[in-house]
Write a protein that holds these residues in place. Sequence first.
Motif, PDB file in Angstrom:
ATOM      1  N   THR A 156       4.448   1.144  -0.311  1.00 24.11           N
ATOM      2  CA  THR A 156       4.309  -0.122  -0.092  1.00 24.11           C
ATOM      3  C   THR A 156       4.833  -0.975  -1.353  1.00 24.11           C
ATOM      4  OG1 THR A 156       2.127   0.079  -1.644  1.00 24.11           O
ATOM      5  CG2 THR A 156       1.754   0.589   0.630  1.00 24.11           C
ATOM      6  N   LEU A 157       4.956  -2.316  -0.838  1.00 29.77           N
ATOM      7  CA  LEU A 157       5.360  -3.246  -1.895  1.00 29.77           C
ATOM      8  C   LEU A 157       4.870  -3.130  -3.243  1.00 29.77           C
ATOM      9  CD1 LEU A 157       7.845  -5.310  -2.491  1.00 29.77           C
ATOM     10  CD2 LEU A 157       6.371  -7.015  -1.249  1.00 29.77           C
ATOM     11  N   SER A 158       3.590  -3.227  -3.313  1.00 30.81           N
ATOM     12  CA  SER A 158       2.851  -3.183  -4.271  1.00 30.81           C
ATOM     13  C   SER A 158       3.096  -1.963  -5.172  1.00 30.81           C
ATOM     14  CB  SER A 158       1.396  -3.311  -4.102  1.00 30.81           C
ATOM     15  OG  SER A 158       0.435  -3.231  -5.036  1.00 30.81           O
ATOM     16  N   SER A 159       3.034  -0.748  -4.384  1.00 34.51           N
ATOM     17  CA  SER A 159       3.339   0.203  -5.252  1.00 34.51           C
ATOM     18  C   SER A 159       4.773   0.503  -5.739  1.00 34.51           C
ATOM     19  CB  SER A 159       3.236   2.029  -4.231  1.00 34.51           C
ATOM     20  OG  SER A 159       1.643   1.865  -3.856  1.00 34.51           O
TER      21      SER A 159
ATOM     22  N   SER B 275       9.155  -8.695 -15.860  1.00 32.56           N
ATOM     23  CA  SER B 275       8.574  -8.173 -14.872  1.00 32.56           C
ATOM     24  C   SER B 275       7.296  -7.558 -15.176  1.00 32.56           C
ATOM     25  CB  SER B 275       9.454  -7.189 -13.855  1.00 32.56           C
ATOM     26  OG  SER B 275       9.614  -6.219 -14.430  1.00 32.56           O
ATOM     27  N   GLN B 276       6.971  -7.033 -16.539  1.00 32.14           N
ATOM     28  CA  GLN B 276       5.864  -6.453 -16.866  1.00 32.14           C
ATOM     29  C   GLN B 276       4.591  -6.863 -16.663  1.00 32.14           C
ATOM     30  OE1 GLN B 276       6.060  -3.596 -18.560  1.00 32.14           O
ATOM     31  NE2 GLN B 276       3.743  -3.605 -18.501  1.00 32.14           N
ATOM     32  N   SER B 277       4.632  -8.233 -16.610  1.00 29.52           N
ATOM     33  CA  SER B 277       3.270  -8.974 -16.252  1.00 29.52           C
ATOM     34  C   SER B 277       2.726  -8.769 -14.638  1.00 29.52           C
ATOM     35  CB  SER B 277       3.278 -10.440 -16.366  1.00 29.52           C
ATOM     36  OG  SER B 277       4.358 -11.048 -15.597  1.00 29.52           O
ATOM     37  N   VAL B 278       4.092  -8.613 -13.852  1.00 33.74           N
ATOM     38  CA  VAL B 278       3.716  -8.182 -12.453  1.00 33.74           C
ATOM     39  C   VAL B 278       3.133  -7.063 -12.390  1.00 33.74           C
ATOM     40  CG1 VAL B 278       5.023  -7.900  -9.977  1.00 33.74           C
ATOM     41  CG2 VAL B 278       5.659  -9.860 -11.833  1.00 33.74           C
ATOM     42  N   ARG B 279       3.480  -5.897 -12.894  1.00 35.27           N
ATOM     43  CA  ARG B 279       3.168  -4.425 -12.929  1.00 35.27           C
ATOM     44  C   ARG B 279       1.736  -4.518 -13.512  1.00 35.27           C
ATOM     45  NH1 ARG B 279       8.334  -3.932 -14.265  1.00 35.27           N
ATOM     46  NH2 ARG B 279       7.960  -3.678 -16.551  1.00 35.27           N
TER      47      ARG B 279
ATOM     48  N   ALA C 250      -0.558  -7.152 -13.690  1.00 35.26           N
ATOM     49  CA  ALA C 250      -1.041  -7.777 -12.379  1.00 35.26           C
ATOM     50  C   ALA C 250      -1.757  -6.997 -11.354  1.00 35.26           C
ATOM     51  CB  ALA C 250      -0.866  -9.126 -12.025  1.00 35.26           C
ATOM     52  N   LEU C 251      -0.566  -6.177 -10.976  1.00 35.62           N
ATOM     53  CA  LEU C 251      -0.908  -5.354  -9.508  1.00 35.62           C
ATOM     54  C   LEU C 251      -1.874  -4.109 -10.003  1.00 35.62           C
ATOM     55  CD1 LEU C 251       2.851  -5.286  -8.178  1.00 35.62           C
ATOM     56  CD2 LEU C 251       0.805  -6.396  -7.201  1.00 35.62           C
ATOM     57  N   GLY C 252      -1.649  -3.666 -11.432  1.00 37.70           N
ATOM     58  CA  GLY C 252      -2.439  -2.470 -11.850  1.00 37.70           C
ATOM     59  C   GLY C 252      -4.016  -3.299 -11.949  1.00 37.70           C
ATOM     60  N   ARG C 253      -4.071  -4.310 -12.165  1.00 42.15           N
ATOM     61  CA  ARG C 253      -5.581  -4.837 -12.101  1.00 42.15           C
ATOM     62  C   ARG C 253      -5.926  -5.208 -10.903  1.00 42.15           C
ATOM     63  NH1 ARG C 253      -3.303  -7.445 -16.800  1.00 42.15           N
ATOM     64  NH2 ARG C 253      -2.951  -9.368 -15.279  1.00 42.15           N
ATOM     65  N   GLY C 254      -5.222  -5.040  -9.681  1.00 42.38           N
ATOM     66  CA  GLY C 254      -5.721  -5.116  -8.439  1.00 42.38           C
ATOM     67  C   GLY C 254      -5.281  -6.581  -7.834  1.00 42.38           C
ATOM     68  N   ALA C 255      -4.518  -7.067  -8.403  1.00 45.47           N
ATOM     69  CA  ALA C 255      -3.954  -8.343  -7.833  1.00 45.47           C
ATOM     70  C   ALA C 255      -2.884  -8.010  -6.572  1.00 45.47           C
ATOM     71  CB  ALA C 255      -3.058  -9.228  -8.693  1.00 45.47           C
ATOM     72  N   ILE C 256      -2.942  -9.103  -5.615  1.00 48.18           N
ATOM     73  CA  ILE C 256      -1.992  -8.920  -4.577  1.00 48.18           C
ATOM     74  C   ILE C 256      -0.735  -9.363  -4.990  1.00 48.18           C
ATOM     75  CG2 ILE C 256      -4.081  -9.126  -2.793  1.00 48.18           C
ATOM     76  CD1 ILE C 256      -3.146 -12.377  -2.637  1.00 48.18           C
TER      77      ILE C 256
END
Length: 186
Positions: free
Chosen positions: A27-30, A46-50, A52-58
Amino acid sequence: MAHTTISPGAVAEWCDALARSLRAGTTLSSALMSIEPADPALAHRSQSVRQALGRGAIVSTAVIGLRPDPASRPQRQSPHLALAAAVLATSGSIGGPAAASLDRLAGALRLRVADGQERSAHSSQARLSAHVLTFVPLTLLGLLAATDSDVRAVLSQPTGIALVSIGLALNLVGWWWVRCIVTTRA
């Protein structure tokens, strides 16, 4: 971390890696969480993106960290990364074939790199001319002042100093003008 510029080539490589992962079935998130860019500045950004996604953000909200910060200075913003953030946010919110969008984005960024290299190649003669037109007169003035007593006599007079000063000012303006022409972006 000291700021370094994020090149369009680095963003293109990251987009390629993301697209490969998407075509492999993730998936895009993964893909965003598992693929860290090779470029250190881009990896840091891009660390903040990883996280945020790890915390469950879309995805569409997680990539907000990639967009330009209105409070930062313009030279610290990467238009290439902002474009990638827009594509990722759109792909995350609308869905569809994100790999194709990322492939097209990577291709567009590679074209930016090629255009920049072509502009640099075409402007190299102008840059060399600017250096020659700037330094040859200064070198010649120094050589003549060192070897010719008549030149030293003229340079010791107020008129000679004024003429040399005007010449140096015009030389500096010419150098600045050529530099402005050569460095102007299309």
